[in-house]
Design an enzyme around this catalytic site. Structure first.
Site, PDB file in Angstrom:
ATOM      1  N   ASP A  31      11.611   6.816 -24.016  1.00  0.00           N
ATOM      2  CA  ASP A  31      10.733   7.669 -24.813  1.00  0.00           C
ATOM      3  C   ASP A  31       9.278   7.187 -24.792  1.00  0.00           C
ATOM      4  O   ASP A  31       8.528   7.442 -25.726  1.00  0.00           O
ATOM      5  CB  ASP A  31      11.249   7.792 -26.252  1.00  0.00           C
ATOM      6  CG  ASP A  31      11.281   6.442 -26.953  1.00  0.00           C
ATOM      7  OD1 ASP A  31      11.074   5.412 -26.273  1.00  0.00           O
ATOM      8  OD2 ASP A  31      11.517   6.424 -28.171  1.00  0.00           O
ATOM      9  N   HIS A 234      -1.245  -1.991   1.456  1.00  0.00           N
ATOM     10  CA  HIS A 234      -1.180  -1.613   0.046  1.00  0.00           C
ATOM     11  C   HIS A 234      -0.280  -2.567  -0.721  1.00  0.00           C
ATOM     12  O   HIS A 234       0.645  -2.143  -1.418  1.00  0.00           O
ATOM     13  CB  HIS A 234      -0.731  -0.149  -0.104  1.00  0.00           C
ATOM     14  CG  HIS A 234      -1.797   0.824   0.267  1.00  0.00           C
ATOM     15  ND1 HIS A 234      -1.562   2.144   0.546  1.00  0.00           N
ATOM     16  CD2 HIS A 234      -3.130   0.667   0.414  1.00  0.00           C
ATOM     17  CE1 HIS A 234      -2.708   2.740   0.861  1.00  0.00           C
ATOM     18  NE2 HIS A 234      -3.668   1.870   0.784  1.00  0.00           N
ATOM     19  N   ASP A 251      -8.750  -5.783  -3.230  1.00  0.00           N
ATOM     20  CA  ASP A 251      -9.178  -4.384  -3.138  1.00  0.00           C
ATOM     21  C   ASP A 251      -8.972  -3.801  -4.517  1.00  0.00           C
ATOM     22  O   ASP A 251      -7.841  -3.514  -4.909  1.00  0.00           O
ATOM     23  CB  ASP A 251      -8.332  -3.658  -2.074  1.00  0.00           C
ATOM     24  CG  ASP A 251      -8.773  -2.206  -1.875  1.00  0.00           C
ATOM     25  OD1 ASP A 251      -9.499  -1.671  -2.737  1.00  0.00           O
ATOM     26  OD2 ASP A 251      -8.369  -1.614  -0.860  1.00  0.00           O
ATOM     27  N   ASP A 262     -14.302   1.700  -5.373  1.00  0.00           N
ATOM     28  CA  ASP A 262     -13.253   1.197  -4.463  1.00  0.00           C
ATOM     29  C   ASP A 262     -13.898   0.102  -3.615  1.00  0.00           C
ATOM     30  O   ASP A 262     -14.683   0.399  -2.723  1.00  0.00           O
ATOM     31  CB  ASP A 262     -12.774   2.382  -3.599  1.00  0.00           C
ATOM     32  CG  ASP A 262     -11.643   2.002  -2.666  1.00  0.00           C
ATOM     33  OD1 ASP A 262     -11.133   0.877  -2.743  1.00  0.00           O
ATOM     34  OD2 ASP A 262     -11.267   2.869  -1.832  1.00  0.00           O
ATOM     35  N   HIS A 341      -5.940   1.774  10.111  1.00  0.00           N
ATOM     36  CA  HIS A 341      -6.311   2.799   9.121  1.00  0.00           C
ATOM     37  C   HIS A 341      -7.703   3.358   9.423  1.00  0.00           C
ATOM     38  O   HIS A 341      -8.375   2.887  10.340  1.00  0.00           O
ATOM     39  CB  HIS A 341      -6.245   2.221   7.702  1.00  0.00           C
ATOM     40  CG  HIS A 341      -7.122   1.021   7.466  1.00  0.00           C
ATOM     41  ND1 HIS A 341      -8.489   1.094   7.390  1.00  0.00           N
ATOM     42  CD2 HIS A 341      -6.819  -0.293   7.294  1.00  0.00           C
ATOM     43  CE1 HIS A 341      -8.995  -0.101   7.166  1.00  0.00           C
ATOM     44  NE2 HIS A 341      -8.002  -0.970   7.116  1.00  0.00           N
ATOM     45  N   HIS A 345     -13.155   6.980   3.432  1.00  0.00           N
ATOM     46  CA  HIS A 345     -12.733   8.269   2.874  1.00  0.00           C
ATOM     47  C   HIS A 345     -13.749   8.695   1.830  1.00  0.00           C
ATOM     48  O   HIS A 345     -14.543   7.877   1.346  1.00  0.00           O
ATOM     49  CB  HIS A 345     -11.337   8.127   2.240  1.00  0.00           C
ATOM     50  CG  HIS A 345     -11.209   6.923   1.337  1.00  0.00           C
ATOM     51  ND1 HIS A 345     -11.634   6.928   0.038  1.00  0.00           N
ATOM     52  CD2 HIS A 345     -10.758   5.658   1.572  1.00  0.00           C
ATOM     53  CE1 HIS A 345     -11.426   5.741  -0.509  1.00  0.00           C
ATOM     54  NE2 HIS A 345     -10.900   4.927   0.408  1.00  0.00           N
ATOM     55  N   HIS A 352      -9.325   8.578  -3.302  1.00  0.00           N
ATOM     56  CA  HIS A 352      -9.326   9.322  -2.031  1.00  0.00           C
ATOM     57  C   HIS A 352      -9.685  10.749  -2.422  1.00  0.00           C
ATOM     58  O   HIS A 352      -8.830  11.549  -2.768  1.00  0.00           O
ATOM     59  CB  HIS A 352      -7.957   9.249  -1.343  1.00  0.00           C
ATOM     60  CG  HIS A 352      -7.567   7.845  -0.986  1.00  0.00           C
ATOM     61  ND1 HIS A 352      -6.284   7.442  -0.806  1.00  0.00           N
ATOM     62  CD2 HIS A 352      -8.333   6.742  -0.777  1.00  0.00           C
ATOM     63  CE1 HIS A 352      -6.259   6.143  -0.505  1.00  0.00           C
ATOM     64  NE2 HIS A 352      -7.485   5.695  -0.485  1.00  0.00           N
ATOM     65  N   GLU A 378     -14.801   0.768   5.164  1.00  0.00           N
ATOM     66  CA  GLU A 378     -13.819  -0.289   4.950  1.00  0.00           C
ATOM     67  C   GLU A 378     -13.029  -0.688   6.203  1.00  0.00           C
ATOM     68  O   GLU A 378     -11.812  -0.574   6.242  1.00  0.00           O
ATOM     69  CB  GLU A 378     -12.845   0.138   3.852  1.00  0.00           C
ATOM     70  CG  GLU A 378     -12.212   1.515   4.043  1.00  0.00           C
ATOM     71  CD  GLU A 378     -11.190   1.838   2.945  1.00  0.00           C
ATOM     72  OE1 GLU A 378     -10.286   1.019   2.721  1.00  0.00           O
ATOM     73  OE2 GLU A 378     -11.324   2.914   2.333  1.00  0.00           O
ATOM     74  N   TYR A 382      -6.055  -7.071  10.575  1.00  0.00           N
ATOM     75  CA  TYR A 382      -4.867  -7.652   9.955  1.00  0.00           C
ATOM     76  C   TYR A 382      -3.966  -8.178  11.065  1.00  0.00           C
ATOM     77  O   TYR A 382      -3.438  -7.386  11.856  1.00  0.00           O
ATOM     78  CB  TYR A 382      -4.120  -6.591   9.130  1.00  0.00           C
ATOM     79  CG  TYR A 382      -5.074  -5.747   8.312  1.00  0.00           C
ATOM     80  CD1 TYR A 382      -5.479  -6.138   7.043  1.00  0.00           C
ATOM     81  CD2 TYR A 382      -5.635  -4.566   8.846  1.00  0.00           C
ATOM     82  CE1 TYR A 382      -6.393  -5.393   6.314  1.00  0.00           C
ATOM     83  CE2 TYR A 382      -6.553  -3.815   8.131  1.00  0.00           C
ATOM     84  CZ  TYR A 382      -6.933  -4.231   6.862  1.00  0.00           C
ATOM     85  OH  TYR A 382      -7.841  -3.489   6.148  1.00  0.00           O
ATOM     86  N   ARG A 400     -10.507  -7.385   5.033  1.00  0.00           N
ATOM     87  CA  ARG A 400     -11.102  -6.045   4.884  1.00  0.00           C
ATOM     88  C   ARG A 400     -12.343  -6.208   4.011  1.00  0.00           C
ATOM     89  O   ARG A 400     -12.354  -7.028   3.095  1.00  0.00           O
ATOM     90  CB  ARG A 400     -10.111  -5.062   4.237  1.00  0.00           C
ATOM     91  CG  ARG A 400     -10.713  -3.681   4.016  1.00  0.00           C
ATOM     92  CD  ARG A 400      -9.680  -2.569   3.726  1.00  0.00           C
ATOM     93  NE  ARG A 400      -8.955  -2.710   2.481  1.00  0.00           N
ATOM     94  CZ  ARG A 400      -7.686  -3.112   2.383  1.00  0.00           C
ATOM     95  NH1 ARG A 400      -6.991  -3.410   3.464  1.00  0.00           N
ATOM     96  NH2 ARG A 400      -7.091  -3.234   1.208  1.00  0.00           N
ATOM     97  N   GLU A 402     -15.098  -3.652   1.974  1.00  0.00           N
ATOM     98  CA  GLU A 402     -15.233  -2.228   1.602  1.00  0.00           C
ATOM     99  C   GLU A 402     -16.334  -2.006   0.571  1.00  0.00           C
ATOM    100  O   GLU A 402     -16.373  -2.681  -0.457  1.00  0.00           O
ATOM    101  CB  GLU A 402     -13.892  -1.726   1.034  1.00  0.00           C
ATOM    102  CG  GLU A 402     -13.936  -0.292   0.529  1.00  0.00           C
ATOM    103  CD  GLU A 402     -12.573   0.233   0.111  1.00  0.00           C
ATOM    104  OE1 GLU A 402     -11.718  -0.575  -0.301  1.00  0.00           O
ATOM    105  OE2 GLU A 402     -12.367   1.460   0.200  1.00  0.00           O
TER     106      GLU A 402
END
Ligand code: GLY
Ligand code: MN
Ligand code: MN
Length: 442
Positions: A31, A234, A251, A262, A341, A345, A352, A378, A382, A400, A402
């Site tokens: 709940d 991710h 990130d 971001d 990737h 974006h 996104h 970005e 890797y 990375r 970004e």
């Protein structure tokens, strides 16, 4: 009425009616619910923050802006929180006529009748879909005798999303603030990070800073990946210890008044990059800067993506991750083993964000950037920990970098530039005060 809604009214025209629903609360467990987050299209047009509301927009009518809202209810409000109710929606949100949402089912068919077009997006709200389908099929029989239901059903999303893609000065201000708070949180994480800490502690430092400084929270689940975890794009488990000698990829971005930042930075847990880490890092950094320079009016999404591929392929060759002719490596997509990737974006209310990436979808004609668009930049490399084809020193390294970049008339503006990304600057920040503390002990 918000300027966004005025524009939407002009766009859909006088022979149309639109139904735009708010989001509903979502069950988390038993709940309890997740913290409520408004639907962005609804929020963008109305600014109304509550769940379960339904806006009906009728440009050809005197009452162009009707909203059905949760009614005031002392008992419910004691248990679950305040409501604007019918009066609040009219007084505080520019709604011309508000009703209790319980009346929607009875009232909406009359509001649709007589319009040529209905703007409604099927597939988001099953209960509302059912009501509208029932109305449409019910009206078939009555058609042209007692009723005139809309005969053209149009998804309003492309209109709203095209508007959302081009940010107004007010939106840009909010995004700049989201970028600033996000950048400061990354700076704090760099300062606080030490070997032996857990990823979760870094996550809490970042997110604490967000909320302490005016953001409502995160814009997406933070990625706090130490060592090999940085090679999982991710990674959101965020619960491993941070080791001396490893890199940490963060990130994380905040949400400020509905707008996202971001940001990614990758820095050494102990404050000093190793030679191998520097090699990978500098390749990514150079590509990131070149792609920021390319984030200007006229460059297309594809041109920028191709630039990142070309420069990363060359960089990977330079440090010995790839071998061969650049052209062939690109043709064979050899870079995809380490860069899988896109280079960025759109960003806005959604991390996104809304908006088409093609000028002509069918012809796959890429879209040029224009002033008012905000995009991330970005690139990353890797190297899988078990990649036998990579030099051993690079295995398990993920980098990375970004930033969020606003396209302007005469160039661009980096909204997240406050957080350092040059190796020297990061090391200086991380080690500031450390030597002093050591010498004080002596
Ligand atoms: N944080 C998600 C992304 O960078 O796209
Ligand atoms: Mn990101
Ligand atoms: Mn991103």
């Amino acid at each position: 009425m918000r300027p966004q809604l005025k524009k939407f009214i002009e766009e859909i025209g006088k022979d149309a009616v639109a139904i735009i629903p708010a989001a509903h609360e979502k069950q988390r467990s038993y709940d309890t619910e997740y913290k409520f987050r408004q639907d962005n299209d609804f929020w963008y047009l109305t600014d109304f923050p509550e769940p379960d509301a339904i806006a009906v927009i009728s440009p050809g009518k005197r009452t162009k802006y009707t909203m059905f809202v949760r009614p005031r209810d002392p008992e419910m409000e004691t248990w679950f929180g305040r409501r604007e109710g019918v009066e609040g929606a009219q007084k505080n949100y520019g709604v011309q006529k508000a009703y209790s949402v319980e009346k929607f089912e009875k009232m909406f068919s009359k509001m649709l009748d007589g319009h040529e077009k209905l703007y409604y997006r099927f597939g988001l709200d099953t209960a509302l879909d059912k009501l509208i389908l029932k109305y449409l099929s019910g009206q078939r029989h009555a058609r042209l005798k007692t009723a005139y239901p809309p005969h053209t059903i149009i998804d309003p999303t492309p209109i709203i999303h095209e508007m959302r893609l081009h940010k107004t000065p007010e939106e840009i201000e909010l995004m700049a603030e989201a970028g600033k708070i996000g950048a400061e949180a990354h700076i704090l994480a760099m300062k606080k990070c030490k070997p032996g800490m857990n990823e979760l502690q870094i996550e809490s430092i970042i997110e604490h800073y967000f909320r302490m400084n005016g953001a409502s929270g995160v814009a997406y689940n933070s990625i706090i990946g130490g060592g090999e975890n940085a090679t999982i794009l991710h990674y959101v488990e965020n619960n491993a210890p941070l080791k001396d000698g490893d890199l940490l990829l963060i990130d994380a971005g905040c949400e400020y008044k509905g707008y996202a930042s971001d940001i990614t930075r990758t820095f050494p847990v102990n404050g000093k990059y190793t030679r191998a880490q520097k090699q990978v890092y500098n390749v990514v950094l150079d590509v990131q800067k070149a792609c920021i320079d390319a984030t200007v009016t006229g460059t297309t999404v594809k041109q920028r993506q191709d630039l990142s591929i070309e420069l990363l392929t060359e960089g990977m060759k330079k440090i010995g991750l790839l071998k061969g002719a650049t052209k062939t490596l690109i043709k064979k997509k050899a870079y995809m083993k380490y860069y899988m990737h896109g280079v960025g974006h759109y960003i806005g209310m959604d991390v996104h964000d809304a908006g088409r990436y093609f000028e002509d979808q069918k012809a796959k004609k890429s879209r040029p950037f224009a002033p008012g668009m905000v995009l991330t930049v970005e690139p990353g490399i890797y190297v899988p920990p078990n990649d036998k084809s990579a030099p051993a020193k690079f295995r398990g390294i993920g980098v990375r970098i970004e930033d969020d970049v606003l396209v302007t008339e005469d160039g661009n503006r980096n909204l997240t530039s406050k957080v350092p990304k040059e190796i020297d600057a990061i090391e200086a920040l991380m080690n500031k005060g450390k030597r002093k503390a050591k010498s004080a002990k002596r």
